[in-house]
Design a protein around this motif. Structure first.
Motif, PDB file in Angstrom:
ATOM      1  N   GLN A 152       0.703  -1.427  -0.165  1.00 14.18           N
ATOM      2  CA  GLN A 152       0.000   0.309   0.312  1.00 14.18           C
ATOM      3  C   GLN A 152       0.960   1.427  -0.173  1.00 14.18           C
ATOM      4  O   GLN A 152       2.019   1.066   0.604  1.00 14.18           O
ATOM      5  CB  GLN A 152      -1.216   0.286   1.406  1.00 14.18           C
ATOM      6  CG  GLN A 152      -2.172  -1.061   1.675  1.00 14.18           C
ATOM      7  CD  GLN A 152      -2.740  -0.518   2.199  1.00 14.18           C
ATOM      8  OE1 GLN A 152      -2.150  -0.505   3.391  1.00 14.18           O
ATOM      9  NE2 GLN A 152      -4.256  -1.030   2.615  1.00 14.18           N
ATOM     10  N   ALA A 153       0.176   2.173  -0.084  1.00 15.30           N
ATOM     11  CA  ALA A 153       1.095   3.673  -0.460  1.00 15.30           C
ATOM     12  C   ALA A 153       0.420   4.646  -0.568  1.00 15.30           C
ATOM     13  O   ALA A 153      -1.372   4.797  -0.493  1.00 15.30           O
ATOM     14  CB  ALA A 153       2.234   3.641  -1.589  1.00 15.30           C
ATOM     15  N   TRP A 154       0.620   5.861  -0.542  1.00 13.65           N
ATOM     16  CA  TRP A 154      -0.096   7.150  -0.519  1.00 13.65           C
ATOM     17  C   TRP A 154       0.566   7.709  -1.023  1.00 13.65           C
ATOM     18  O   TRP A 154       2.124   8.094  -1.306  1.00 13.65           O
ATOM     19  CB  TRP A 154      -0.513   7.561   0.882  1.00 13.65           C
ATOM     20  CG  TRP A 154       0.917   7.873   2.374  1.00 13.65           C
ATOM     21  CD1 TRP A 154       1.566   7.468   2.574  1.00 13.65           C
ATOM     22  CD2 TRP A 154       0.454   9.852   2.091  1.00 13.65           C
ATOM     23  NE1 TRP A 154       1.950   8.744   3.193  1.00 13.65           N
ATOM     24  CE2 TRP A 154       2.069  10.171   2.565  1.00 13.65           C
ATOM     25  CE3 TRP A 154      -0.225  10.891   1.574  1.00 13.65           C
ATOM     26  CZ2 TRP A 154       2.131  11.509   3.608  1.00 13.65           C
ATOM     27  CZ3 TRP A 154       0.364  12.178   2.315  1.00 13.65           C
ATOM     28  CH2 TRP A 154       1.422  12.022   3.139  1.00 13.65           C
ATOM     29  N   GLY A 588      -6.525   6.196   4.678  1.00  9.41           N
ATOM     30  CA  GLY A 588      -5.231   5.092   5.437  1.00  9.41           C
ATOM     31  C   GLY A 588      -5.549   3.813   5.717  1.00  9.41           C
ATOM     32  O   GLY A 588      -4.722   3.063   5.639  1.00  9.41           O
ATOM     33  N   GLU A 593      -5.311  -0.232  -2.618  1.00 14.24           N
ATOM     34  CA  GLU A 593      -3.766  -0.550  -2.046  1.00 14.24           C
ATOM     35  C   GLU A 593      -3.089   1.838  -2.098  1.00 14.24           C
ATOM     36  O   GLU A 593      -1.636   1.446  -1.837  1.00 14.24           O
ATOM     37  CB  GLU A 593      -2.980  -0.362  -3.525  1.00 14.24           C
ATOM     38  CG  GLU A 593      -3.350  -2.670  -3.539  1.00 14.24           C
ATOM     39  CD  GLU A 593      -2.815  -2.891  -3.925  1.00 14.24           C
ATOM     40  OE1 GLU A 593      -1.850  -2.866  -4.995  1.00 14.24           O
ATOM     41  OE2 GLU A 593      -3.234  -4.100  -4.562  1.00 14.24           O
ATOM     42  N   MET A 645      -1.047   7.681   8.149  1.00 11.37           N
ATOM     43  CA  MET A 645      -1.087   7.283   6.661  1.00 11.37           C
ATOM     44  C   MET A 645      -1.283   5.281   7.540  1.00 11.37           C
ATOM     45  O   MET A 645      -0.840   4.138   6.966  1.00 11.37           O
ATOM     46  CB  MET A 645      -0.925   7.132   5.483  1.00 11.37           C
ATOM     47  CG  MET A 645      -0.956   8.036   5.325  1.00 11.37           C
ATOM     48  SD  MET A 645      -2.500   8.041   4.385  1.00 11.37           S
ATOM     49  CE  MET A 645      -3.469   9.221   3.812  1.00 11.37           C
ATOM     50  N   LYS A 648       2.286   0.953   6.718  1.00 13.10           N
ATOM     51  CA  LYS A 648       1.811  -0.152   5.336  1.00 13.10           C
ATOM     52  C   LYS A 648       1.834   1.042   4.561  1.00 13.10           C
ATOM     53  O   LYS A 648       2.739   0.279   3.373  1.00 13.10           O
ATOM     54  CB  LYS A 648       0.615  -0.341   5.280  1.00 13.10           C
ATOM     55  CG  LYS A 648       0.370  -2.234   6.249  1.00 13.10           C
ATOM     56  CD  LYS A 648      -0.650  -2.366   6.391  1.00 13.10           C
ATOM     57  CE  LYS A 648      -0.611  -3.755   6.975  1.00 13.10           C
ATOM     58  NZ  LYS A 648      -2.594  -4.275   7.121  1.00 13.10           N
ATOM     59  N   ARG A 649       1.611   2.083   4.652  1.00 11.35           N
ATOM     60  CA  ARG A 649       2.118   3.103   4.233  1.00 11.35           C
ATOM     61  C   ARG A 649       2.535   4.013   3.348  1.00 11.35           C
ATOM     62  O   ARG A 649       3.284   4.522   2.193  1.00 11.35           O
ATOM     63  CB  ARG A 649       1.167   3.685   3.533  1.00 11.35           C
ATOM     64  CG  ARG A 649      -0.885   3.225   3.183  1.00 11.35           C
ATOM     65  CD  ARG A 649      -2.052   4.148   3.250  1.00 11.35           C
ATOM     66  NE  ARG A 649      -3.149   3.414   2.941  1.00 11.35           N
ATOM     67  CZ  ARG A 649      -3.975   2.788   1.717  1.00 11.35           C
ATOM     68  NH1 ARG A 649      -3.084   2.655   0.362  1.00 11.35           N
ATOM     69  NH2 ARG A 649      -4.604   2.135   2.551  1.00 11.35           N
TER      70      ARG A 649
END
Length: 664
Positions: A152-154, A588, A593, A645, A648-649
């Motif tokens: 996962q990302a942001w 978040g 993903e 977030m 994980k992100r």
């Protein structure tokens, strides 16, 4: 068979839909005038009943005469078998004409596994020689996990034009973009998304919308950071493009003169290498720009002898316009380098507009592939009862296929080489486009070569190690999103559009994982604007809503707010800052993903950058950021959002750096 029946059959042969289901549940049949207008757009003769019959017979004859398809999508690194009706000798050529495979087959032809790319199968037997264009696609386009190791990302989204700095003169530039990404990357964001930076045209003095480009394969020179310092006066609440351009254009001219007089041998070699790599596309684009300086930005109004690129001689100013593209390209690459160095794993997230202006450079350069007398648009709906014409040119699918999708391939390759993610605006256009005839006939849908276009996107994404997001908002055909996801294209979910039957907003915890999720876009209210109903008041102020209608919409908005309070645990005493943070925190935690937050939300803005359907009624594309890029590292909401977030992100892996030549 009646003449109308023949017309409808011919339309179907050409991919024109005979009707569609409207937003109100009714079925809209495509009228004969529309069928004829769209067939003419595809360069099909329909002026007489005899012509229609001859065209129908010829197309059916060509289709039945072939023993193999004109094009075939195959899976890379897997064998593929064609059934044969008669023996033949065959060979497979790569995109440069080199032989890859050869053989002789009787009842079936089996290709050995091919790598990702484009190939041609040529067969020779007792009948005519046939060619099959092979699109050897990867199993799917690259994912976030493929490129970064993250599940996962942001990231953050904004606009280059809106970025403010102490030196840019009032309009954001590519140097500001690099600074913004560097500071945002340090907060843990994986990417920074921007509106299109396609070329608007040197002579298009009144064009400011990033979604109305002259050419999508070249860059907007308004955003070049000039080496010559200039002032445009006091920066007000809105960006003054005309005042900026009056100062910026002479500054670029001065930069070019200095380059011509003082450039090192190495710099001249780099420019020459750039021009050689860009080839005929850049040559013709530069000629268009030079010609437009004398004859205007719309080539349809030029003298007849200048309306075709092959008949238009180069101009002395071509070198300047080629240099501008080199300068812009260097600065975009330098901005991407800033992002990578700040540990922003993907960096630039670029937007691909739906199409180009009908009178711009892209259409001038590819006239033979453009549908004539139509614009891309949308059918009538509850917001636009008359439908929409976006005044954007459409490629004719038959011509695009005949030319092996070359313009699209080139355009995607250039865009993806500059970015870690691209978003395809109105991705439904890969399957079907709504064409609006210029003669006033109602619009209708035209099928596109969906599988081939998906393959082109996946192939180019694989070449350039780039993620792809498909903007799939609105009503889409059953199975469309599933097909996109199977090809590796991320879906796009805007929370304020994710409604339920009772008028509430559904939980983002219900989103499909293979999605980019956000609360809003440049076309929607910001979180603060949504909470306060600023969009509703904007509609009322320009006369789109009566007072009673506005009151009704405010009531519906209250239901949406209440659902957001429940989903995001927002207490009654929450401030607007608290609301923004709670919504970002909930996004978040979603399974999506990718999660994108708007820079305008982080900086406290209430007004959207664009109010769809308006031109002068709303200050579209003119709102600057409330803070300079130099101060982004001190924006508390950015750091707070990063913390919310979660681990994980936040990136634990960095994309391998591409070779990037920093801006001179």
């Amino acid at each position: 068979m009646s003449s109308d029946d023949k017309l409808r059959q011919l339309a179907q042969e050409c991919g024109i839909h005979l009707g569609y289901d409207a937003w109100d549940g009714s079925h809209q049949a495509t009228s004969p005038p529309t069928l004829k207008a769209l067939l003419r757009a595809l360069n099909v003769e329909v002026d007489t009943e005899k012509a229609i019959g001859e065209e129908l017979r010829a197309r059916c004859s060509r289709r039945t005469a072939r023993t193999l398809p004109v094009e075939q999508v195959i899976l890379a690194e897997e064998p593929f078998e064609f059934a044969l009706t008669k023996p033949c000798e065959w060979h497979v050529l790569d995109d440069q004409g080199h032989e890859m495979q050869a053989g002789r087959s009787d009842t079936s032809l089996t290709l050995k596994p091919l790598p990702v790319g484009y190939f041609t199968l040529v067969t020779r037997g007792s009948g005519p020689c046939e060619e099959v264009f092979l699109l050897s696609r990867p199993a799917h386009a690259p994912t976030i996990a493929d490129l970064t190791g993250l599940q996962q990302a942001w990231g953050v989204s904004g606009s280059v034009f809106a970025l403010q700095s102490r030196t840019n003169g009032g309009l954001g530039n590519y140097a500001d973009l690099g600074q913004a990404m560097s500071r945002i990357g340090q907060s843990g964001a994986t990417y920074f998304g921007i509106n299109p930076v396609h070329a608007l045209g040197w002579a298009a003095h009144d064009t400011i919308s990033p979604y109305s480009p002259s050419h999508r394969g070249f860059l907007n020179v308004d955003h070049i950071a000039s080496d010559t310092q200039f002032e445009t006066g006091t920066i007000g609440e809105l960006i003054d493009y005309k005042a900026f351009r009056r100062q910026h254009r002479p500054a670029l001219e001065a930069d070019y003169e200095r380059f011509c007089q003082n450039a090192t041998t190495a710099d001249r070699s780099k420019l020459q290498a750039f021009c050689k790599a860009e080839g005929l596309e850049l040559t013709r684009f530069a000629t268009f720009e030079s010609t437009s300086e004398t004859h205007g930005s719309d080539f349809r109004n030029w003298p007849s002898q200048l309306r075709k690129p092959e008949e238009t001689a180069p101009k002395p100013r071509d070198g300047f316009h080629a240099w501008l593209q080199w300068k812009a390209s260097n600065q975009v690459e330098a901005a991407q380098l800033c992002a990578v160095q700040s540990r922003m794993a993907l960096g630039l997230y670029l937007d691909l507009a739906v199409g180009a202006r009908p009178g711009g450079a892209e259409v001038w350069m590819h006239q033979d592939l453009i549908a004539r007398g139509v614009s891309i648009g949308a059918p009538p709906d509850q917001l636009s009862p008359a439908g929409q014409s976006w005044t954007l040119a459409a490629y004719a699918p038959n011509k695009l296929s005949e030319n092996r999708y070359e313009p699209l391939r080139t355009l995607l390759r250039k865009l993806m080489a500059q970015a870690g993610i691209i978003r395809i605006d109105h991705v439904l256009g890969l399957m079907r486009s709504f064409w609006v005839p210029e003669d006033g006939s109602p619009g209708a849908y035209v099928s596109q070569p969906f599988e081939a276009l998906l393959a082109v996107v996946a192939i180019e994404a694989s070449y350039n190690r780039c993620c792809v997001v498909g903007e799939d908002l609105g009503l889409v055909p059953v199975g469309f999103r599933e097909r996109l996801k199977a090809s590796g294209l991320y879906s796009y979910a805007v929370w304020q559009f994710e409604g339920t039957s009772d008028g509430a907003l559904r939980s983002v915890q219900d989103l499909h994982p293979f999605t980019m999720a956000c609360f809003g876009t440049h076309d929607t209210p910001t979180i603060r604007g949504f909470w306060r109903g600023r969009d509703i008041e904007s509609w009322r102020s320009i006369g789109w809503l009566s007072s009673d209608e506005a009151i009704g919409l405010h009531g519906a908005r209250a239901i949406q707010r209440n659902s957001l309070r429940q989903h995001s645990s927002i207490p009654p005493s929450a401030t607007l800052d608290d609301v923004c943070h709670a919504i970002h925190r909930e996004l978040g935690k979603s399974p999506a993903e990718l999660v994108t937050v708007q820079l305008d939300d982080l900086l406290g803005s209430e007004q959207a950058q664009n109010l769809p359907g308006t031109i002068d009624e709303h200050p579209n594309w003119r709102r600057p950021t409330s803070k300079d890029v130099e101060t982004f590292a001190c924006v508390q909401s950015l750091n707070k959002t990063s913390n919310s977030m979660g681990s994980k992100r936040n990136p634990s892996a960095v994309l391998e750096e591409k070779e990037i030549d920093p801006c001179l």
